[in-house]
Design an enzyme around this catalytic site. Structure first.
Site, PDB file in Angstrom:
ATOM      1  N   ASN A 217      -5.302  -8.852   7.996  1.00  0.00           N
ATOM      2  CA  ASN A 217      -4.392  -7.978   8.739  1.00  0.00           C
ATOM      3  C   ASN A 217      -5.171  -7.203   9.796  1.00  0.00           C
ATOM      4  O   ASN A 217      -6.383  -7.366   9.924  1.00  0.00           O
ATOM      5  CB  ASN A 217      -3.665  -7.022   7.777  1.00  0.00           C
ATOM      6  CG  ASN A 217      -4.646  -6.178   7.002  1.00  0.00           C
ATOM      7  OD1 ASN A 217      -5.377  -5.387   7.561  1.00  0.00           O
ATOM      8  ND2 ASN A 217      -4.677  -6.375   5.678  1.00  0.00           N
ATOM      9  N   ASP A 313      -2.926  -4.372  -7.691  1.00  0.00           N
ATOM     10  CA  ASP A 313      -2.797  -3.116  -6.945  1.00  0.00           C
ATOM     11  C   ASP A 313      -3.934  -2.195  -7.407  1.00  0.00           C
ATOM     12  O   ASP A 313      -3.883  -1.625  -8.504  1.00  0.00           O
ATOM     13  CB  ASP A 313      -1.429  -2.478  -7.199  1.00  0.00           C
ATOM     14  CG  ASP A 313      -1.172  -1.305  -6.251  1.00  0.00           C
ATOM     15  OD1 ASP A 313      -2.107  -0.514  -6.022  1.00  0.00           O
ATOM     16  OD2 ASP A 313      -0.044  -1.197  -5.748  1.00  0.00           O
ATOM     17  N   LYS A 348       3.466   4.867  -8.264  1.00  0.00           N
ATOM     18  CA  LYS A 348       2.050   4.568  -8.537  1.00  0.00           C
ATOM     19  C   LYS A 348       1.375   5.713  -9.289  1.00  0.00           C
ATOM     20  O   LYS A 348       0.204   5.600  -9.657  1.00  0.00           O
ATOM     21  CB  LYS A 348       1.304   4.295  -7.225  1.00  0.00           C
ATOM     22  CG  LYS A 348       1.801   3.067  -6.466  1.00  0.00           C
ATOM     23  CD  LYS A 348       0.793   2.577  -5.431  1.00  0.00           C
ATOM     24  CE  LYS A 348       1.411   1.521  -4.532  1.00  0.00           C
ATOM     25  NZ  LYS A 348       0.431   0.646  -3.889  1.00  0.00           N
TER      26      LYS A 348
HETATM   27  O1  C5P Z   1       2.322  -0.574  -2.012  1.00  0.00           O
HETATM   28  P1  C5P Z   1       1.593  -0.435  -0.727  1.00  0.00           P
HETATM   29  O2  C5P Z   1       0.743  -1.630  -0.397  1.00  0.00           O
HETATM   30  O3  C5P Z   1       2.412   0.016   0.441  1.00  0.00           O
HETATM   31  O4  C5P Z   1       0.582   0.783  -1.033  1.00  0.00           O
HETATM   32  C1  C5P Z   1      -0.364   1.197  -0.102  1.00  0.00           C
HETATM   33  C2  C5P Z   1      -1.443   1.943  -0.807  1.00  0.00           C
HETATM   34  O5  C5P Z   1      -1.898   1.230  -1.968  1.00  0.00           O
HETATM   35  C3  C5P Z   1      -2.687   2.105   0.041  1.00  0.00           C
HETATM   36  O6  C5P Z   1      -3.306   3.306  -0.355  1.00  0.00           O
HETATM   37  C4  C5P Z   1      -3.507   0.892  -0.332  1.00  0.00           C
HETATM   38  O7  C5P Z   1      -4.888   1.107  -0.100  1.00  0.00           O
HETATM   39  C5  C5P Z   1      -3.223   0.743  -1.808  1.00  0.00           C
HETATM   40  N1  C5P Z   1      -3.215  -0.633  -2.287  1.00  0.00           N
HETATM   41  C6  C5P Z   1      -4.175  -1.056  -3.181  1.00  0.00           C
HETATM   42  N2  C5P Z   1      -4.153  -2.339  -3.665  1.00  0.00           N
HETATM   43  C7  C5P Z   1      -3.210  -3.191  -3.285  1.00  0.00           C
HETATM   44  C8  C5P Z   1      -2.209  -2.791  -2.368  1.00  0.00           C
HETATM   45  C9  C5P Z   1      -2.251  -1.506  -1.895  1.00  0.00           C
HETATM   46  O8  C5P Z   1      -5.083  -0.271  -3.529  1.00  0.00           O
HETATM   47  N3  C5P Z   1      -3.208  -4.417  -3.750  1.00  0.00           N
END
Ligand code: C5P
Length: 412
Positions: A217, A313, A348
């Protein structure tokens, strides 16, 4: 209730002495302004052989002062007023000659006179040939200045303008600014995170399709790296686990480079045990190819199907740890910013979330500026559009405030 962030502007008197690194003063003035500082520049006679006062005047928005005995300039803000005006005197570059004059307490030009007349902290970023730096005379001057409380930033090792190698390069403007911690000076909070360990994820991740291709990305890593510098400047021990980024680690920050989300997860979980704060600023790929091809995928088919599986996550995993660290997440949204971000904060189990709108004109990925809406259970604050370094200082202050509010017994 929304509380707009209003930084107190710190007044920096930038002294420029005559070395080849004087060209970096232009970038330094610009960066200081980006971080909310008000800058006045004083140049020595030798500095003017390397950089014109007009350049620094245009960048600082104020007349550059060069002479002690200039009736015109003294009729405006005289040198004693200028010395009183400054919250901080930064000399960059500081040559061997200037260090010698400062160590001797001379007042033979405007800059050395100001250094004697001010009560503001004095910080020097030395720059000179490595033999001049190592010379016992310079080292004695350095020790005398340090004994008097003068702070020395650098010099760095490396290639020198004279073609030689060794200690003597001036630190880069960003390294100087990270080390200065303007945010802590302007807010008066001091190094509140001394002794605290912070782990930050930053940048994008790369999910391999085959040995040469990947899914990724547009994340540049700017926000995470800037925040790492801001938190380190507040006294924390900071480690950044970063996906591929063109940025250098901020001054005093340990960098752990990774590529994929799984590597990032492993690097974070191996280090999270003794951390006090965790900030997830990385744009982690939500999915990865289920089975990356061992060899380069050939283009002999008209269609290609990729099977993707969900990545772990990392943030949610850290937030779920029993007696885990204070957790801060980011949320990039294209609509309904507050509602989506608050849902994420709760789902979360985070202590704080910094949300920003992406895909519009207001900043976000791969841009120099950003604006944030920061939420925590029972509170919110808007941090308006500003350069990421300045925004990082504001966010770091807010993180410190909320972290200490939650863990008052740990406040030292
Ligand atoms: O759920 P989403 O991807 O929008 O959440 C964003 C937050 O979660 C950011 O702080 C990102 O660094 C973290 N994140 C993570 N691992 C993932 C996806 C997102 O730590 N696989």
């Amino acid at each position: 209730m929304s509380t707009a962030f209003c930084p107190v502007s710190i007044k920096v008197l930038l002294g420029v002495s005559g070395g080849i690194a004087a060209y970096k003063a232009a970038e330094l003035v610009r960066r200081l302004g980006e971080r909310g500082a008000e800058v006045r520049v004083v140049m020595t006679a030798a500095a003017r052989s390397f950089m014109t006062p007009l350049t620094l005047q245009a960048l600082s928005g104020h007349e550059v002062r060069c002479d002690l005995l200039d009736p015109g300039a003294e009729a405006g803000m005289d040198h004693i007023e200028l010395a009183r005006w400054a919250d901080l005197v930064l000399v960059a570059p500081a040559t061997a000659d200037l260090m010698a004059r400062l160590a001797a307490g001379l007042a033979d030009d405007l800059l050395t006179t100001l250094a004697l007349a001010t009560t503001a902290p004095l910080v020097l970023a030395p720059a000179m040939n490595h033999r001049m730096w190592r010379h016992p005379a310079t080292q004695e001057n350095l020790a005398r200045l340090q004994d008097r409380g003068v702070r020395i930033l650098g010099p760095a090792q490396g290639d020198q303008a004279c073609g030689e190698q060794g200690p003597g390069r001036m630190l880069e403007p960003d390294e100087i600014l990270d080390a200065l911690a303007l945010g802590t000076l302007s807010s008066g909070i001091g190094p509140r995170l001394a002794g605290r360990r912070v782990l930050i994820t930053a940048g994008p991740t790369r999910e391999a399709l085959d040995p040469v291709r990947y899914i990724s990305n547009r994340s540049s890593g700017h926000m995470g790296y800037a925040l790492a510098g801001s938190l380190a400047a507040r006294g924390a021990e900071v480690v950044v686990v970063s996906g591929p980024s063109a940025l250098a680690a901020p001054h005093g920050v340990e960098l752990v480079p990774v590529e994929s989300a799984l590597e990032m997860e492993a690097a974070v979980m191996a280090r999270i045990g003794d951390c006090d704060l965790f900030v997830a600023a990385a744009a982690v790929s939500d999915y990865r190819p289920q089975a990356p091809a061992r060899q380069k995928i050939k283009k002999d088919q008209t269609e290609l199907n990729l099977r993707l599986v969900k990545n772990p996550d990392i943030l949610a995993q850290v937030a779920a740890l029993v007696q885990g660290p204070f957790t801060v997440g980011f949320a990039a949204e294209t609509q309904d910013l507050e509602a989506h971000a608050r849902t994420k904060l709760t789902a979360k189990g985070l202590d704080m979330i910094a949300a920003n709108l992406v895909g519009g004109e207001t900043g976000g990925f791969d841009r120099a500026e950003n604006a944030l809406l920061v939420l925590w259970p029972g509170g919110r604050r808007s941090l308006p559009l500003s350069p990421k370094a300045r925004l990082a200082d504001a966010l770091a202050d807010l993180i410190v405030e909320r972290y200490l509010a939650q863990a008052p017994s740990q406040d030292s």
